[in-house]
Scaffold this motif. Structure first.
Motif, PDB file in Angstrom:
ATOM      1  N   LEU B  71      31.141  31.968  34.612  1.00  0.00           N
ATOM      2  CA  LEU B  71      31.384  31.513  35.613  1.00  0.00           C
ATOM      3  C   LEU B  71      30.008  31.865  36.180  1.00  0.00           C
ATOM      4  N   PHE B  72      29.168  32.327  36.235  1.00  0.00           N
ATOM      5  CA  PHE B  72      28.119  32.171  36.821  1.00  0.00           C
ATOM      6  C   PHE B  72      27.453  30.595  36.666  1.00  0.00           C
ATOM      7  N   TRP B  73      27.408  29.800  35.766  1.00  0.00           N
ATOM      8  CA  TRP B  73      27.176  28.479  35.716  1.00  0.00           C
ATOM      9  C   TRP B  73      28.525  27.983  36.226  1.00  0.00           C
ATOM     10  N   ARG B  74      27.761  26.732  37.603  1.00  0.00           N
ATOM     11  CA  ARG B  74      28.631  26.379  38.480  1.00  0.00           C
ATOM     12  C   ARG B  74      29.484  24.815  37.746  1.00  0.00           C
ATOM     13  N   ARG B  75      28.766  24.126  36.625  1.00  0.00           N
ATOM     14  CA  ARG B  75      29.158  22.988  36.189  1.00  0.00           C
ATOM     15  C   ARG B  75      30.484  23.011  34.556  1.00  0.00           C
ATOM     16  N   ALA B  76      30.331  24.502  34.321  1.00  0.00           N
ATOM     17  CA  ALA B  76      30.980  25.167  33.246  1.00  0.00           C
ATOM     18  C   ALA B  76      32.157  25.537  33.687  1.00  0.00           C
ATOM     19  N   TRP B  77      33.286  24.558  34.569  1.00  0.00           N
ATOM     20  CA  TRP B  77      34.201  26.027  35.609  1.00  0.00           C
ATOM     21  C   TRP B  77      35.496  25.264  34.117  1.00  0.00           C
ATOM     22  N   LEU B  78      35.189  24.862  33.402  1.00  0.00           N
ATOM     23  CA  LEU B  78      36.671  24.516  32.315  1.00  0.00           C
ATOM     24  C   LEU B  78      36.655  26.672  31.601  1.00  0.00           C
ATOM     25  N   ALA B  79      35.826  26.851  31.208  1.00  0.00           N
ATOM     26  CA  ALA B  79      35.438  28.445  30.944  1.00  0.00           C
ATOM     27  C   ALA B  79      36.699  29.140  31.483  1.00  0.00           C
ATOM     28  N   PRO B  80      36.203  29.186  33.086  1.00  0.00           N
ATOM     29  CA  PRO B  80      36.714  30.281  34.221  1.00  0.00           C
ATOM     30  C   PRO B  80      38.584  29.983  34.289  1.00  0.00           C
ATOM     31  N   GLN B 101      61.115  46.486  38.955  1.00  0.00           N
ATOM     32  CA  GLN B 101      60.863  45.482  39.132  1.00  0.00           C
ATOM     33  C   GLN B 101      60.141  44.737  38.451  1.00  0.00           C
ATOM     34  N   ALA B 102      60.796  43.924  37.449  1.00  0.00           N
ATOM     35  CA  ALA B 102      60.242  42.650  37.167  1.00  0.00           C
ATOM     36  C   ALA B 102      59.160  41.590  37.784  1.00  0.00           C
ATOM     37  N   TRP B 103      60.254  40.953  38.321  1.00  0.00           N
ATOM     38  CA  TRP B 103      59.996  39.985  39.488  1.00  0.00           C
ATOM     39  C   TRP B 103      58.745  40.028  40.087  1.00  0.00           C
ATOM     40  N   LEU B 104      57.941  41.691  40.335  1.00  0.00           N
ATOM     41  CA  LEU B 104      56.629  42.248  41.186  1.00  0.00           C
ATOM     42  C   LEU B 104      55.501  41.455  40.526  1.00  0.00           C
ATOM     43  N   VAL B 105      55.980  42.082  39.029  1.00  0.00           N
ATOM     44  CA  VAL B 105      53.971  41.744  38.732  1.00  0.00           C
ATOM     45  C   VAL B 105      54.004  40.315  38.080  1.00  0.00           C
ATOM     46  N   PRO B 106      54.211  38.997  38.784  1.00  0.00           N
ATOM     47  CA  PRO B 106      53.590  38.054  38.379  1.00  0.00           C
ATOM     48  C   PRO B 106      52.250  38.117  40.061  1.00  0.00           C
ATOM     49  N   PHE B 107      53.795  38.363  41.120  1.00  0.00           N
ATOM     50  CA  PHE B 107      52.808  38.875  42.708  1.00  0.00           C
ATOM     51  C   PHE B 107      52.124  39.411  42.387  1.00  0.00           C
ATOM     52  N   ALA B 108      52.049  41.028  41.490  1.00  0.00           N
ATOM     53  CA  ALA B 108      50.753  41.808  42.273  1.00  0.00           C
ATOM     54  C   ALA B 108      49.932  41.409  41.397  1.00  0.00           C
ATOM     55  N   GLY B 109      50.030  41.419  40.423  1.00  0.00           N
ATOM     56  CA  GLY B 109      48.261  40.527  39.758  1.00  0.00           C
ATOM     57  C   GLY B 109      47.565  38.971  39.943  1.00  0.00           C
ATOM     58  N   ALA B 110      48.104  38.577  41.265  1.00  0.00           N
ATOM     59  CA  ALA B 110      47.941  36.850  41.628  1.00  0.00           C
ATOM     60  C   ALA B 110      46.221  36.875  41.626  1.00  0.00           C
ATOM     61  N   THR B 111      45.615  37.782  41.962  1.00  0.00           N
ATOM     62  CA  THR B 111      44.053  38.402  42.477  1.00  0.00           C
ATOM     63  C   THR B 111      43.301  38.114  41.115  1.00  0.00           C
ATOM     64  N   ARG B 112      43.787  38.611  40.381  1.00  0.00           N
ATOM     65  CA  ARG B 112      43.526  39.156  38.825  1.00  0.00           C
ATOM     66  C   ARG B 112      43.120  37.243  37.764  1.00  0.00           C
ATOM     67  N   VAL B 113      44.500  36.909  38.246  1.00  0.00           N
ATOM     68  CA  VAL B 113      44.366  35.994  37.701  1.00  0.00           C
ATOM     69  C   VAL B 113      44.411  34.371  38.159  1.00  0.00           C
ATOM     70  N   LEU B 114      43.982  34.392  39.931  1.00  0.00           N
ATOM     71  CA  LEU B 114      43.338  33.636  40.220  1.00  0.00           C
ATOM     72  C   LEU B 114      41.806  33.571  40.665  1.00  0.00           C
ATOM     73  N   ALA B 115      40.774  34.318  41.090  1.00  0.00           N
ATOM     74  CA  ALA B 115      40.104  34.662  41.175  1.00  0.00           C
ATOM     75  C   ALA B 115      39.085  33.761  39.936  1.00  0.00           C
ATOM     76  N   PRO B 116      38.871  33.681  38.914  1.00  0.00           N
ATOM     77  CA  PRO B 116      38.899  32.528  37.483  1.00  0.00           C
ATOM     78  C   PRO B 116      38.380  31.622  38.005  1.00  0.00           C
ATOM     79  N   ALA B 117      40.457  31.500  38.436  1.00  0.00           N
ATOM     80  CA  ALA B 117      40.418  29.910  38.328  1.00  0.00           C
ATOM     81  C   ALA B 117      39.737  29.292  40.265  1.00  0.00           C
ATOM     82  N   ALA B 118      39.577  30.447  40.618  1.00  0.00           N
ATOM     83  CA  ALA B 118      38.921  29.603  42.509  1.00  0.00           C
ATOM     84  C   ALA B 118      37.197  29.838  42.183  1.00  0.00           C
ATOM     85  N   VAL B 119      36.593  30.658  41.060  1.00  0.00           N
ATOM     86  CA  VAL B 119      35.155  30.290  40.428  1.00  0.00           C
ATOM     87  C   VAL B 119      35.547  28.770  40.504  1.00  0.00           C
ATOM     88  N   ALA B 120      36.025  27.825  39.705  1.00  0.00           N
ATOM     89  CA  ALA B 120      36.468  27.101  38.590  1.00  0.00           C
ATOM     90  C   ALA B 120      36.720  25.929  40.565  1.00  0.00           C
TER      91      ALA B 120
END
Lengths: 426, 266
Positions: B71-80, B101-120
């Motif tokens: 995450l701390f190596w900008r060029r290595a975007w593939l790993a995050p 309320q299973a439908w809420l699960v993907p929404f509730a975890g959105a920050t966790r899932v998308l944080a490394p994607a945002a770094v990439a």
């Protein structure tokens, strides 16, 4: 220039190559440190199953016990079509299904269609009251003109006498395994008339919203009935796989109140099982209920609890029960807490104040009424001096004035574990 | 003459990286310690053997943990990016196995899932509007899902409310806690909706960061030190809105010599 281009390509490639290498190595470490493979539990397909619902014929019969098992019982059944007359004929003597001879009859007070978009099935409940304690109750169910054979069950005693009951949980996700365990329970019941009921720790089906799965569960439950027609009343707790699903209340006639599902069942004047619901707030009204019931019954010799998600789990993380109920168990000297959910066999050492203590509470169960079993984490501190395993199982609890004995019986009838304790000084 | 100077985005990138790292570390710790929904999904839902299901689950957890330094190596975007895909897969499995309320699960975890994607994504875009959009959507989804859970009176949330109030000497009843949750639910949903509006409200991002941090910490306040992975895994709920707060820092309108507004690098 070509060398420069190659150098640039290399520069871009290096971070990803390094990352892929490290991640691949890490993933391999994960695989290698996974559990050693073990032989899967061989369940074997149970013999002939019960018949599927058809027409007005009453089927999927259940006897449900909640707060007054000595004098009251809820008879629940299903029909495949809507029916107009639904009655239970009952007596203290066998009447061979001759409806005219039964001393009493009770019409179903609640009838309806199970909640399902796809599956059409109807429920009926008839509350039997004024039953004679510690005696056999014979009954026949009638919907429209269709009647069942005669069944019977033993009511709970109102005196301090010896008896037995079964405990188990997690009868989901493996129908063959469930049928095998139902037949095992039927065998136990046929061999030992002192067995009164099944205390169920929850997780009946994989998806509590799927009525087709519930229908299978109810049909398979018929396999617990002995050849002589002896039925095993169920004391049901709600599990996480039916966490918020109305079908649980429809199948078991809202034990302890719709959506609440916590209640105290006195199986004798000297033993109670308090069923709790780990799928709703544990700290609020339910903790107050638990405390008040434990406080009111401090003199009762044997005090047991039954709930789904464990405070002292064999594989998963502790549930909310640990924060909000365990301190009350310790304060009021509960004897045994039955827990399910983990799909293993477990018996902890006595625990008090989250520490080993000879006069503590023992946590038993983890669910094995047919669901596939997994390897327990035997290294957890509370299993030192306890016992863990992985095989389909049911607990047989023997209650006398001098001893509470819990035997873990496997699907093949062998005894995996026996634990007993004398009564506390209360 | 005054000139506008764009604020340095280094701090916001560090916050995003740290938030993603915490989420990934928490996920790895929970999975390795107790196992996850993915195990149940493979084992019970799809007939995998226990060893195979647990092996894959642990492999994924180790992969996510091993991706943290990248995450701390900008060029290595593939790993995050790979870590984000695995987290998404695990979250999907959790939704498949959840019964409430299973439908809420993907929404509730959105920050966790998308944080490394945002770094990439940052490696290509920097803190531009596309990245901000990703952070906004992830944060809004997580807040809205938790808001709905609060409005539905989720039992666990009621217990958190009662438990935390008890720690400060307030004996709350269940109905009192449920009323409080209804207010919290409305505020969460309103915050989520407001964050998706074109307007940039820094105070809103800061509020969401503070509330996200508090609710993450709540797991440990309620469950004790042993519940640290449950708190750590939710730190992206605070890190992503805080990252937005830093990105949305207005440009300086001061002389370059001002201590608050450093001279831009050539």
């Amino acid at each position: 220039m070509e060398a420069a281009v190659q150098q640039g390509t290399l520069k871009r490639f290096v971070p990803h190559a390094a990352a892929v290498t490290v991640l691949a190595l890490a993933a391999m470490v994960g695989v290698i440190t996974g559990p050693a493979s073990r032989a899967e539990v061989s369940e074997g397909v149970a013999g002939a199953g019960a018949a599927e619902p058809k027409g007005a014929k009453p089927c999927q019969w259940r006897v449900v016990w909640t707060t007054k098992p000595a004098t009251e019982a809820m008879i629940c059944w299903s029909t495949a079509q809507e029916t107009t007359t639904n009655k239970v004929y009952f007596d203290t003597q066998p009447r061979s299904g001759d409806l005219a001879k039964y001393a009493q009859q009770q019409a179903a007070t609640t009838n309806g269609r199970y909640s399902s978009r796809r599956h059409s099935l109807y429920f009926h409940y008839a509350p039997l009251t004024g039953l004679t304690p510690d005696s056999l109750c014979y009954f026949t169910i009638c919907s429209d003109k269709e009647v069942t054979r005669e069944f019977h069950f033993r009511t709970a005693p109102d005196k301090d006498v010896d008896f037995k009951f079964l405990y188990g949980g997690d009868s989901r996700s493996d129908r063959d395994g469930r049928r095998t365990m139902n037949i095992r329970m039927r065998t136990l019941l046929a061999q030992d008339p002192a067995i009164l009921c099944l205390v169920h720790g929850g997780d009946y089906v994989y998806d509590g919203d799927d009525m087709e799965l519930w229908s299978e569960w109810m049909t398979d439950h018929e396999l617990t009935v002995t050849a002589a027609g002896r039925m095993l009343p169920v004391v049901p707790a709600r599990g996480n796989h039916e966490a918020g699903d109305i079908q649980f209340d429809e199948v078991f006639a809202s034990p302890g109140g719709t959506g609440l599902n916590y209640f105290l069942t006195p199986l004798s004047p000297q033993l109670f099982v308090i069923s709790l619901n780990t799928e709703i707030s544990a700290a609020g009204d339910q903790a107050k209920f638990l405390q008040s019931r434990l406080k009111e019954n401090t003199a009762v010799r044997w005090q047991l609890a039954n709930y789904h998600r464990p405070a002292y789990p064999a594989v998963k993380e502790p549930s909310v029960a640990k924060q909000h109920w365990v301190p009350l168990f310790d304060q009021y000297n509960l004897d045994v807490a039955f827990e399910s959910d983990g799909h293993t066999i477990k018996r902890t050492r006595p625990v008090r104040g989250d520490k080993p203590s000879d006069d503590g509470v023992v946590y038993i169960g983890e669910g094995g009424l047919g669901v596939k079993q997994r390897t327990p984490d035997a290294d957890r501190w509370y299993f030192e001096g306890g016992k863990v395993g992985a095989s389909s199982h049911v607990q047989k609890v023997t209650v006398t004035s001098t001893q509470l004995k819990v035997e873990t019986i496997l699907h093949d009838g062998s005894v995996f574990d026996t634990w007993q304790k004398p009564p506390r000084k209360r | 003459m005054t000139r506008q100077v764009q604020p340095d985005s280094t701090a916001s990138l560090h916050v995003l990286r740290l938030g993603a790292a915490m989420g990934m570390a928490g996920f790895g710790a929970i999975t390795l310690q107790y196992s996850s929904a993915l195990f149940s999904w493979l084992w019970l839902g799809h007939g995998w053997s226990e060893s195979a299901a647990q092996g894959l689950e642990r492999a994924g957890a180790c992969l996510v943990i091993a991706a943290i330094p990248f995450l701390f190596w900008r060029r290595a975007w593939l790993a995050p990016a790979m870590a984000s895909i695995w987290l998404a897969f695990s979250t999907w499995a959790a939704a498949e196995t959840a019964s409430w309320q299973a439908w809420l699960v993907p929404f509730a975890g959105a920050t966790r899932v998308l944080a490394p994607a945002a770094v990439a994504v940052w490696a290509f875009t920097g803190p531009d509007k596309r990245l901000q959009g990703l952070l906004r959507v992830a944060t809004a989804f997580t807040f809205a899902a938790h808001g709905v859970e609060a409005l539905l009176g989720r039992g666990l949330f009621v217990d958190y409310a009662i438990g935390v109030l008890a720690r400060v000497g307030i004996a709350a009843t269940q109905s009192g806690a449920e009323s409080m949750l209804r207010v919290i639910g409305v505020v969460d949903c309103a915050s989520a909706a407001a964050l998706l509006l074109p307007r940039r409200w820094r105070w809103l991002a800061l509020w969401m960061a503070a509330w996200g941090f508090f609710t993450a910490a709540l797991r440990m306040l309620h469950g004790g030190w042993a519940a640290w992975p449950e708190s750590v895994v939710r730190l992206p709920n605070a890190a992503l809105p805080f990252c937005l707060y830093l990105i949305w820092k207005p440009p300086c309108s001061k002389e370059p010599s001002s201590a608050l507004c450093p001279t831009p690098q050539p």
